[in-house]
Design a protein around this motif. Structure first.
Motif, PDB file in Angstrom:
ATOM      1  N   UNK A  55      13.681   5.869  -2.688  1.00 30.43           N
ATOM      2  CA  UNK A  55      15.120   5.718  -2.454  1.00 30.43           C
ATOM      3  C   UNK A  55      15.311   5.179  -1.043  1.00 30.43           C
ATOM      4  N   UNK A  56      15.969   4.041  -0.949  1.00 30.21           N
ATOM      5  CA  UNK A  56      16.204   3.319   0.304  1.00 30.21           C
ATOM      6  C   UNK A  56      14.905   2.705   0.839  1.00 30.21           C
ATOM      7  N   UNK A  57      14.316   1.891   0.009  1.00 35.81           N
ATOM      8  CA  UNK A  57      13.093   1.190   0.402  1.00 35.81           C
ATOM      9  C   UNK A  57      13.370   0.199   1.532  1.00 35.81           C
ATOM     10  N   UNK A  71      -0.872   9.892   1.392  1.00 34.85           N
ATOM     11  CA  UNK A  71       0.245   8.985   1.688  1.00 34.85           C
ATOM     12  C   UNK A  71       0.686   9.153   3.144  1.00 34.85           C
ATOM     13  N   UNK A  72       0.677  10.393   3.634  1.00 35.29           N
ATOM     14  CA  UNK A  72       1.021  10.628   5.038  1.00 35.29           C
ATOM     15  C   UNK A  72       0.025   9.927   5.958  1.00 35.29           C
ATOM     16  N   UNK A 121      14.940   7.971   4.221  1.00 39.30           N
ATOM     17  CA  UNK A 121      14.454   7.420   2.958  1.00 39.30           C
ATOM     18  C   UNK A 121      13.657   8.509   2.258  1.00 39.30           C
ATOM     19  N   UNK A 122      13.575   8.399   0.953  1.00 38.11           N
ATOM     20  CA  UNK A 122      12.840   9.392   0.154  1.00 38.11           C
ATOM     21  C   UNK A 122      11.779   8.684  -0.670  1.00 38.11           C
ATOM     22  N   UNK A 123      10.562   9.173  -0.568  1.00 38.78           N
ATOM     23  CA  UNK A 123       9.454   8.608  -1.341  1.00 38.78           C
ATOM     24  C   UNK A 123       8.853   9.724  -2.174  1.00 38.78           C
ATOM     25  N   UNK A 124       8.839   9.525  -3.481  1.00 39.81           N
ATOM     26  CA  UNK A 124       8.328  10.555  -4.390  1.00 39.81           C
ATOM     27  C   UNK A 124       7.030  10.120  -5.040  1.00 39.81           C
ATOM     28  N   UNK A 125       6.059  11.038  -5.032  1.00 40.35           N
ATOM     29  CA  UNK A 125       4.764  10.782  -5.641  1.00 40.35           C
ATOM     30  C   UNK A 125       4.665  11.537  -6.961  1.00 40.35           C
ATOM     31  N   UNK A 126       3.940  10.979  -7.925  1.00 41.38           N
ATOM     32  CA  UNK A 126       3.766  11.679  -9.199  1.00 41.38           C
ATOM     33  C   UNK A 126       2.886  12.913  -9.025  1.00 41.38           C
ATOM     34  N   UNK A 127       2.968  13.808  -9.981  1.00 45.21           N
ATOM     35  CA  UNK A 127       2.142  15.005  -9.975  1.00 45.21           C
ATOM     36  C   UNK A 127       0.767  14.646 -10.540  1.00 45.21           C
ATOM     37  N   UNK A 128      -0.290  14.958  -9.813  1.00 49.60           N
ATOM     38  CA  UNK A 128      -1.647  14.594 -10.242  1.00 49.60           C
ATOM     39  C   UNK A 128      -2.100  15.472 -11.403  1.00 49.60           C
ATOM     40  N   UNK A 129      -2.619  14.825 -12.438  1.00 53.95           N
ATOM     41  CA  UNK A 129      -3.180  15.571 -13.559  1.00 53.95           C
ATOM     42  C   UNK A 129      -4.476  16.256 -13.140  1.00 53.95           C
ATOM     43  N   UNK A 130      -4.736  17.401 -13.756  1.00 58.83           N
ATOM     44  CA  UNK A 130      -5.967  18.132 -13.477  1.00 58.83           C
ATOM     45  C   UNK A 130      -7.150  17.573 -14.239  1.00 58.83           C
ATOM     46  N   UNK A 143       0.827  -1.207   0.000  1.00 58.79           N
ATOM     47  CA  UNK A 143       0.000   0.000   0.000  1.00 58.79           C
ATOM     48  C   UNK A 143       0.863   1.259   0.000  1.00 58.79           C
ATOM     49  N   UNK A 144       1.981   1.222   0.709  1.00 61.30           N
ATOM     50  CA  UNK A 144       2.867   2.389   0.741  1.00 61.30           C
ATOM     51  C   UNK A 144       3.508   2.619  -0.623  1.00 61.30           C
ATOM     52  N   UNK A 145       3.862   1.541  -1.313  1.00 65.67           N
ATOM     53  CA  UNK A 145       4.473   1.665  -2.628  1.00 65.67           C
ATOM     54  C   UNK A 145       3.469   2.029  -3.717  1.00 65.67           C
ATOM     55  N   UNK A 146       2.213   1.907  -3.404  1.00 62.28           N
ATOM     56  CA  UNK A 146       1.140   2.163  -4.372  1.00 62.28           C
ATOM     57  C   UNK A 146       1.205   3.600  -4.931  1.00 62.28           C
TER      58      UNK A 146
END
Length: 399
Positions: free
Chosen positions: A17-19, A59-60, A214-223, A8-11
């Motif tokens: 980075x550093x999973x 995600x938080x 660790x760093x977790x990056x989310x994609x930018x949501x399309x409008x 779910x976190x990886x979803x």
């Protein structure tokens, strides 16, 4: 349980980075009840959040479900500089009053998603102001200009001769220093923040705090257009403070394809539950519209209430399915006959007469539920219901 949490976190993530460290933190929580910290920074550059911002908030909230204490960082100091990420010019700075007002608004909005008992709201002016000139100079020695210019947006601006202020070089360092002060275990942000997020790892190592986040990056949501990122300036956004009727209607306006993107990044349904919906639409046992309505109900209820969401659906059905007028319509009046294009502007249904004329040409304008084709039409004395598109209505009384 651990593998389900990791899944779910990886979803929906763009990159982690550093999973392995994230997995260790989760395992320690499940095995020993140990908590950990997850940081996300928001510069209060506007008073209201939109659903694009809530991708990170969702995600938080998920991390909170799995033992995290969230460090919700309001960058009241860094907002005075302006984040240069992805910008082709130096950003306009905000006044202290604007920052304070926007920060207050953020605090009111985030707890519609986050658990306040598991959230620490912090302001980076608290520790950056204490750095002083000596501390700031020491911070600048941890990174060199050559590496700073490796950053894509800085590189492009430098090569094209576009100004880069020294303060913009300072911004990533200050964001990274936030992670030093807070000793964050994980930081999350959008893909456009990668350079700044990695700076946190670099500075935690440079200041020898005994960990690297660790760093977790989310994609930018399309409008709503499904192409460009959600943005107020592009008018393709859904604000978290939008009225229930507007929020519900906007969500139903997205394409069937974009709907799955919103489910993945915004819904609290599990991946397995979403897979069931996808299969149902694919085999014809579920209609895409009903699945989209469920998403619209879920998100509208999150920011308002279940009752408000249900009422918004009823209102939408009344207007669009039963071809009836909304229950509440803004009313305007004018003296003497009026040109239809000006009437649309005066009733706040169009930003300009040129746009109003384009709307008429495209068949988007109705009077008393009848389509208008004459862009030179003059409205004589009487009462009219004006409509542009599916969601904009006004009553006009011509005296």
């Amino acid at each position: 349980m651990l593998q389900e949490a990791l899944r779910e976190i990886q979803r929906g993530t763009a990159e982690i980075i550093d999973n392995e460290r994230i997995e260790k933190l989760l395992k320690a929580y499940f095995d020993e009840g140990k908590t950990y910290t997850v940081k996300a920074g928001f510069d209060p550059t506007a008073p209201d959040l939109h659903l694009g911002h809530t991708v990170l908030l969702q995600k938080l909230a998920l991390f909170q479900k799995y033992g995290a204490k969230v460090q919700f960082l309001i960058g009241d100091f860094t907002a005075q500089i302006g984040d240069p990420s992805g910008k082709s010019a130096t950003r306009k700075t905000l006044s202290a009053i604007e920052i304070e007002e926007n920060a207050r608004s953020y605090k009111e909005q985030i707890f519609k998603i986050l658990d306040p008992l598991k959230t620490e709201v912090v302001f980076n002016s608290e520790w950056i102001n204490l750095l002083g000139a000596s501390g700031m100079l020491s911070l600048t020695t941890t990174f060199n200009v050559a590496r700073m210019l490796e950053r894509d947006d800085f590189d492009k601006r430098y090569k094209s001769g576009v100004s880069i202020s020294i303060s913009e070089f300072i911004y990533p360092l200050l964001q990274g220093y936030d992670s030093v002060h807070l000793k964050s275990d994980i930081e999350i942000g959008g893909t456009d923040q990668k350079f700044n997020l990695l700076m946190g790892r670099h500075l935690q190592r440079a200041y020898e705090i005994g960990k690297e986040q660790s760093v977790l990056m989310m994609p930018i949501l399309e409008g709503l257009d499904g192409v460009q990122k959600m943005s107020k300036s592009l008018n393709n956004y859904i604000g978290v403070v939008d009225e229930p009727n507007d929020m519900f209607a906007k969500l139903l306006s997205i394409s069937d394809e974009l709907m799955w993107r919103y489910y993945e990044l915004l819904s609290t349904k599990t991946l397995d539950e979403i897979a069931v919906l996808k299969n149902g639409v694919a085999d014809g046992s579920m209609h895409p519209k009903s699945v989209k309505e469920d998403l619209a109900l879920e998100i509208t209820a999150r920011f308002h209430s279940k009752e408000s969401a249900r009422a918004a659906k009823d209102e939408f059905d009344k207007i669009h399915s039963n071809n009836q007028l909304p229950s509440e319509i803004d009313e305007y009046s004018c003296d003497g006959k009026i040109w239809i294009a000006k009437a649309l502007v005066d009733c706040k249904l169009a930003p300009s007469t040129s746009q109003a004329r384009r709307d008429i040409k495209q068949g988007a304008v109705k009077i008393n539920q009848e389509k208008v084709n004459d862009e030179q039409l003059q409205l004589e004395s009487g009462e009219y219901v004006l409509q542009v598109g599916k969601r904009k209505f006004a009553k006009l009384k011509v005296i």
